[in-house]
Design a protein around this motif. Sequence first.
Motif, PDB file in Angstrom:
ATOM      1  N   UNK D  96       0.837  -1.209   0.000  1.00  0.00           N
ATOM      2  CA  UNK D  96       0.000   0.000   0.000  1.00  0.00           C
ATOM      3  C   UNK D  96       0.871   1.257   0.000  1.00  0.00           C
ATOM      4  N   UNK D  97       1.936   1.220   0.745  1.00  0.00           N
ATOM      5  CA  UNK D  97       2.850   2.363   0.742  1.00  0.00           C
ATOM      6  C   UNK D  97       3.468   2.535  -0.647  1.00  0.00           C
ATOM      7  N   UNK D  98       3.760   1.413  -1.277  1.00  0.00           N
ATOM      8  CA  UNK D  98       4.347   1.486  -2.616  1.00  0.00           C
ATOM      9  C   UNK D  98       3.350   2.114  -3.583  1.00  0.00           C
ATOM     10  N   UNK D  99       2.095   1.725  -3.475  1.00  0.00           N
ATOM     11  CA  UNK D  99       1.069   2.312  -4.342  1.00  0.00           C
ATOM     12  C   UNK D  99       1.000   3.828  -4.171  1.00  0.00           C
ATOM     13  N   UNK D 100       1.060   4.258  -2.921  1.00  0.00           N
ATOM     14  CA  UNK D 100       0.997   5.711  -2.683  1.00  0.00           C
ATOM     15  C   UNK D 100       2.204   6.411  -3.315  1.00  0.00           C
ATOM     16  N   UNK D 101       3.369   5.802  -3.146  1.00  0.00           N
ATOM     17  CA  UNK D 101       4.576   6.435  -3.688  1.00  0.00           C
ATOM     18  C   UNK D 101       4.521   6.488  -5.211  1.00  0.00           C
ATOM     19  N   UNK D 102       4.026   5.409  -5.806  1.00  0.00           N
ATOM     20  CA  UNK D 102       3.904   5.391  -7.265  1.00  0.00           C
ATOM     21  C   UNK D 102       2.986   6.512  -7.728  1.00  0.00           C
ATOM     22  N   UNK D 103       1.879   6.668  -7.037  1.00  0.00           N
ATOM     23  CA  UNK D 103       0.929   7.716  -7.431  1.00  0.00           C
ATOM     24  C   UNK D 103       1.576   9.095  -7.352  1.00  0.00           C
ATOM     25  N   UNK D 104       2.332   9.321  -6.306  1.00  0.00           N
ATOM     26  CA  UNK D 104       2.990  10.628  -6.152  1.00  0.00           C
ATOM     27  C   UNK D 104       4.031  10.850  -7.244  1.00  0.00           C
ATOM     28  N   UNK D 105       4.860   9.837  -7.476  1.00  0.00           N
ATOM     29  CA  UNK D 105       5.903   9.982  -8.497  1.00  0.00           C
ATOM     30  C   UNK D 105       5.287  10.241  -9.864  1.00  0.00           C
ATOM     31  N   UNK D 106       4.168   9.580 -10.131  1.00  0.00           N
ATOM     32  CA  UNK D 106       3.531   9.781 -11.436  1.00  0.00           C
ATOM     33  C   UNK D 106       2.801  11.114 -11.513  1.00  0.00           C
ATOM     34  N   UNK D 107       2.110  11.463 -10.452  1.00  0.00           N
ATOM     35  CA  UNK D 107       1.381  12.733 -10.484  1.00  0.00           C
ATOM     36  C   UNK D 107       2.341  13.895 -10.732  1.00  0.00           C
ATOM     37  N   UNK D 108       3.503  13.804 -10.122  1.00  0.00           N
ATOM     38  CA  UNK D 108       4.482  14.875 -10.297  1.00  0.00           C
ATOM     39  C   UNK D 108       5.380  14.670 -11.512  1.00  0.00           C
TER      40      UNK D 108
ATOM     41  N   UNK E  83       7.064 -21.674 -14.840  1.00  0.00           N
ATOM     42  CA  UNK E  83       6.557 -20.348 -14.487  1.00  0.00           C
ATOM     43  C   UNK E  83       6.115 -20.365 -13.033  1.00  0.00           C
ATOM     44  N   UNK E  84       6.651 -19.443 -12.259  1.00  0.00           N
ATOM     45  CA  UNK E  84       6.357 -19.430 -10.828  1.00  0.00           C
ATOM     46  C   UNK E  84       5.258 -18.423 -10.477  1.00  0.00           C
ATOM     47  N   UNK E  85       4.763 -17.747 -11.510  1.00  0.00           N
ATOM     48  CA  UNK E  85       3.540 -16.943 -11.363  1.00  0.00           C
ATOM     49  C   UNK E  85       3.631 -15.789 -10.369  1.00  0.00           C
ATOM     50  N   UNK E  86       4.812 -15.311 -10.090  1.00  0.00           N
ATOM     51  CA  UNK E  86       4.946 -14.155  -9.195  1.00  0.00           C
ATOM     52  C   UNK E  86       4.516 -12.869  -9.898  1.00  0.00           C
ATOM     53  N   UNK E  87       4.300 -11.827  -9.114  1.00  0.00           N
ATOM     54  CA  UNK E  87       3.984 -10.523  -9.693  1.00  0.00           C
ATOM     55  C   UNK E  87       5.269  -9.724  -9.841  1.00  0.00           C
ATOM     56  N   UNK E  88       5.312  -8.953 -10.899  1.00  0.00           N
ATOM     57  CA  UNK E  88       6.522  -8.163 -11.154  1.00  0.00           C
ATOM     58  C   UNK E  88       6.301  -6.700 -10.795  1.00  0.00           C
ATOM     59  N   UNK E  89       7.395  -6.023 -10.673  1.00  0.00           N
ATOM     60  CA  UNK E  89       7.349  -4.568 -10.427  1.00  0.00           C
ATOM     61  C   UNK E  89       6.352  -4.259  -9.322  1.00  0.00           C
ATOM     62  N   UNK E  90       6.545  -4.838  -8.135  1.00  0.00           N
ATOM     63  CA  UNK E  90       7.744  -5.495  -7.614  1.00  0.00           C
ATOM     64  C   UNK E  90       7.481  -6.982  -7.368  1.00  0.00           C
TER      65      UNK E  90
END
Lengths: 245, 245, 245, 245, 245, 245
Positions: D96-108, E83-90
């Motif tokens: 969830x923290x990563x999602x927030x950071x992604x949104x900020x980096x993209x918005x800016x 295929x280990x079916x993990x999610x990427x980024x991250x």
Amino acid sequence: MDKKKSLVVIAAHTGDYVWRCAGAIALHAELGWRVSVICLSYGERGEAAKLFAEPGMTQPRAREMRKIEAEKAAKVLGADIHFFDGDDYCLHTDEAMLDRAVAILRDLQADVILTHTRDDPGNIDHEVAARFALEARMSSQAVGRSGGTAIGAPHLHGMTIGAPQVYSFEPHQSELCSFKPDTLLDITSVWEKKWAAIQCIPSQPLMWDYYRNMAIQRGAVARGRPKYAEAFQRLFPSTVNELPT
Amino acid sequence: MDKKKSLVVIAAHTGDYVWRCAGAIALHAELGWRVSVICLSYGERGEAAKLFAEPGMTQPRAREMRKIEAEKAAKVLGADIHFFDGDDYCLHTDEAMLDRAVAILRDLQADVILTHTRDDPGNIDHEVAARFALEARMSSQAVGRSGGTAIGAPHLHGMTIGAPQVYSFEPHQSELCSFKPDTLLDITSVWEKKWAAIQCIPSQPLMWDYYRNMAIQRGAVARGRPKYAEAFQRLFPSTVNELPT
Amino acid sequence: MDKKKSLVVIAAHTGDYVWRCAGAIALHAELGWRVSVICLSYGERGEAAKLFAEPGMTQPRAREMRKIEAEKAAKVLGADIHFFDGDDYCLHTDEAMLDRAVAILRDLQADVILTHTRDDPGNIDHEVAARFALEARMSSQAVGRSGGTAIGAPHLHGMTIGAPQVYSFEPHQSELCSFKPDTLLDITSVWEKKWAAIQCIPSQPLMWDYYRNMAIQRGAVARGRPKYAEAFQRLFPSTVNELPT
Amino acid sequence: MDKKKSLVVIAAHTGDYVWRCAGAIALHAELGWRVSVICLSYGERGEAAKLFAEPGMTQPRAREMRKIEAEKAAKVLGADIHFFDGDDYCLHTDEAMLDRAVAILRDLQADVILTHTRDDPGNIDHEVAARFALEARMSSQAVGRSGGTAIGAPHLHGMTIGAPQVYSFEPHQSELCSFKPDTLLDITSVWEKKWAAIQCIPSQPLMWDYYRNMAIQRGAVARGRPKYAEAFQRLFPSTVNELPT
Amino acid sequence: MDKKKSLVVIAAHTGDYVWRCAGAIALHAELGWRVSVICLSYGERGEAAKLFAEPGMTQPRAREMRKIEAEKAAKVLGADIHFFDGDDYCLHTDEAMLDRAVAILRDLQADVILTHTRDDPGNIDHEVAARFALEARMSSQAVGRSGGTAIGAPHLHGMTIGAPQVYSFEPHQSELCSFKPDTLLDITSVWEKKWAAIQCIPSQPLMWDYYRNMAIQRGAVARGRPKYAEAFQRLFPSTVNELPT
Amino acid sequence: MDKKKSLVVIAAHTGDYVWRCAGAIALHAELGWRVSVICLSYGERGEAAKLFAEPGMTQPRAREMRKIEAEKAAKVLGADIHFFDGDDYCLHTDEAMLDRAVAILRDLQADVILTHTRDDPGNIDHEVAARFALEARMSSQAVGRSGGTAIGAPHLHGMTIGAPQVYSFEPHQSELCSFKPDTLLDITSVWEKKWAAIQCIPSQPLMWDYYRNMAIQRGAVARGRPKYAEAFQRLFPSTVNELPT
């Protein structure tokens, strides 16, 4: 190609090659390689304290004794040996020494060079020797530089050599010298020869057990747990047709 | 200040500057910088195998041919060129060469120096040249050391220079030389000049495609994917008024 | 053993020892150590811009003034000082200088050597001095090398020394020189002496505040937050009977 | 492009951005950049000893006070601030923290990210934050990952960003963290703002003078000797059209 | 032993193994090794921008297309693929994925593992995959950990494996990842297969030429100047009975 | 302060502390320090192959036997021992384990922590343990984090500790782990205890001689050539009032 493969050791002092790569020398000699050792100095000033404990010892005499020791060890191992007569502690190299080294590397068409690590803060002579080895290697590759009997550009110069692999052999304290071994050579089959060569150097008795233990320790972490091994680090990438396991 | 900015390249052999920074030279010349190249040697012994394949080639003649090649390339790129007449494989520098370099750095009030990496185990001449460049840089800053026409402490000595930035240009195998590029220079606009300069060095034909490909590869990872780029690594921090993106 | 412990500083230019280890010198002198400083050069060419701003300044005069400054500072700190009369920018060392250093290290039976970092791209003289210190150290250990008054193998040579610890003192920009401090010396009790010694070097006024601030910063991260500290990095492992906390 | 340039700081604790890059923040804000600060935690457990010295202090109250301090400092500097509400000592990040950071980096559409060094053995939270910053950066570039309001692949996901440069800001002890500055930012013109921001953090009084001195020391080695500077190290090469001097 | 030798590739995203070691895969398959590829994720979020440019693309569909591409490429090269079916980024790995990897390494009695570099600041998924590979390797050696069909301690657990060599394959920007190649594999004889495999990944068209050029550049510095080569770096010393030239 | 000094060992598996720092434990216990060992796991899966060779062995039983071995060894050495019950191969740590470690570090007011190197590619559990040790150290310093019986901010939290020194103990292959010893501890006087402790771990017989030889080799390069030594590397600078020789 039916040229014999060849190994050239370039070391600062007469004892160095015995402690650090006598196993490699004996093994490759048995495998049919030509092996030559270059001792840049006799190490009589810095590595022969025991000799100077004898009454009446002089520097020329210490040099002579060190030379005899080293010749004896080389014979045991099956190698030629060349003395470049430099002074130790501190060792300096010059153009004439470089010419000799170039001639040897070319005459043997060296495939592998063994030398010291480039970093060795406790023994700058070792650094000087390592640098000299790299100078000799590049000079041997130079078409426009003469030297060696195997004439290549016959109207003018000696035959050059390709780019021999260079390995650092193990220094006295690996971590001080940024030595990170990537190659462990199983020397179990020639251990008796290495031990015999070591015994040819009575002027440095403290080294005997130290380097026997080192060979045991390197063996203990090598694949197949050979009884004795020597550690090396290559300086250049090797080209292969199959990935070594 | 309306002094022209200036770039000085200090290289071991005549070919080095062409493969490794001809793009930077051409680009900065077009941008109005003064650019001077210092070739410490002609590299005729170690980097001109093709010349020695010609019947009747002699070392003096090989030197001369290498010089002509290098002058031609410098002209294409818009740079001055200075030959310091050292011997290659192995290169040695001396006080007189240092004096000349100091004079050039001061006359141009050098802003940027380009040279080899400090580590290059496969080519010790490159290490010698990199060290020489750093010696020349510090000597140029020394108020009490004479040299150069731009007299600064006029009663006594030449004008010193500030602390020019030093960049390593890309070595033949980056990882062997601990080269970690931090600056990618877009040279697309001057690629034709670099390619023309490269073609001035027929004595080293194997380098042509290798360095074209290298420029393409560096471009492919630079921002904006320019068609061609050269890679550099700075040795000293740069001072800025805004963070480069 | 009731021999006094001893500390030998080996530095490139006369000012270096003051900025970088005057605290260590004063502190160990107070602790009863014998302290000797070796200045390989006067640094008059590269580190005395202010002197050359004076009308009529000549190089010999600048040397003399630098010498006087350094003597004064050494006196304040309680150290002997030796001038080896080398030229700076660029410094070169030779066999005679090495002989002198060996004699000093042996006469004092040096326990600790302080010198520059081995890497210092902005000041190659510092690299030369660091290498020289390591050459001197190993040469002092060589039984077969003469030098020094404390005769050891009396029929022939001077007494050798053991393997003194070597510390790099802090360079001007630690990160540029790969300096990673492992030892922070609390110099609060001798700060006044260090500051007095610094004031003996009016030819380099920009250094005064920089090195005072550095001492404050190092203190702020040392255990117990002493007001002033100097940072050092050891080159060799130390042997202990209890782990330092 | 007339998009405003933007700078995003990603830091472990609320105080970090003030000590280490408040100058950069204030300067770029004045230059017209958008600047956002992400505080992953309040640092109330590990970096607010002074607060806990107050009778009756509770953890929630310490968090709140730390938040207020940080908001005040951000306002002084002209930056937005985002609190991600993580726990400190030890900090853990999540999706969830990563999602927030992604949104900020993209918005800016972030051009530059400032964060901790990847190595910091004395403060693992800093390592966690640095890794998080790199995860956020790569995630923001992923076309197939949603997040952010600036929709790029509009039928599905948010607009990605290019590859923003990442700088490490200066850690508390540079050498412990393998920090090697390559960029010195002159912050003299905004020093008063940085000092004012520092004064917003009374919960860590020992830091005040330490970071003022650090700014002075970095200035003393920057070109032109600015009174105050901050040091940074870039993680990725920068692409240029002219070599920075 | 007449067990077939085996090679296991552990990569973060489906494309990685193609760009970076398809030559090694094809070559060893031809040499009679068993080769298995483990793709921890499909990389559909971060490495398939081109797919998302198609109207109506969804994440499940992108995964499926990436899977098909990767299967096709593996078939061309002669490798099994998992295929280990993990999610990427991250990418995140877990115990179940580790169990699967252990079973594969044991079933094949892996001799060599190929994976990413441990450092890759621009792509943390690669770091996660490299660490996972090392976890899987050590877990496969653990007698007390179950998994795999080749039962060794039959009353309880699966057969362990020895210590397979691990090589890092070449990352996108070698120097950013501290990649220092020590092994250059001549892949000229299987180049057509690698090129065919590359063409199986139309979702990443920018990689095609980049990795062809990379193979050419690595070939140009390999012994014998093969037309194409791949570069690798071993993580552990290899044990030999003769020094590789 | 007359608090007893204290040493806390944080290790991944039950055997680790015996091979790598039993000498330090015994020595400091004799010197009057309190010594506690934290074993994060029993290592029964990855380091007890010999146990699983016994018919009927189960994992719970192997754990129990490993625990008994470790308790016996700790008793011989004079240390407390704490089992954190983690699983090995691969080891994972969690918040509860961290809480326990914080309580121990605070209760003992730890002066020194011994743990693994941060890099150990052949054994990721060791890396996990080293990181955990640093997390525990910083958490113990956090005033706002509870834990431990020695209450410091009594209205709220446990007493924090200062910044204990952390040493890496010697890994199985030093160079693979970037271990560079800076401290050699003479353990000759307690060797018999270390040897007795080693003999408490019959489940790993191959380690016995290896670590005895290692102690001999480290002794041979320590000052005064003690018969046995252990090597350590400190992670943080130490503050001193006199330079160690």
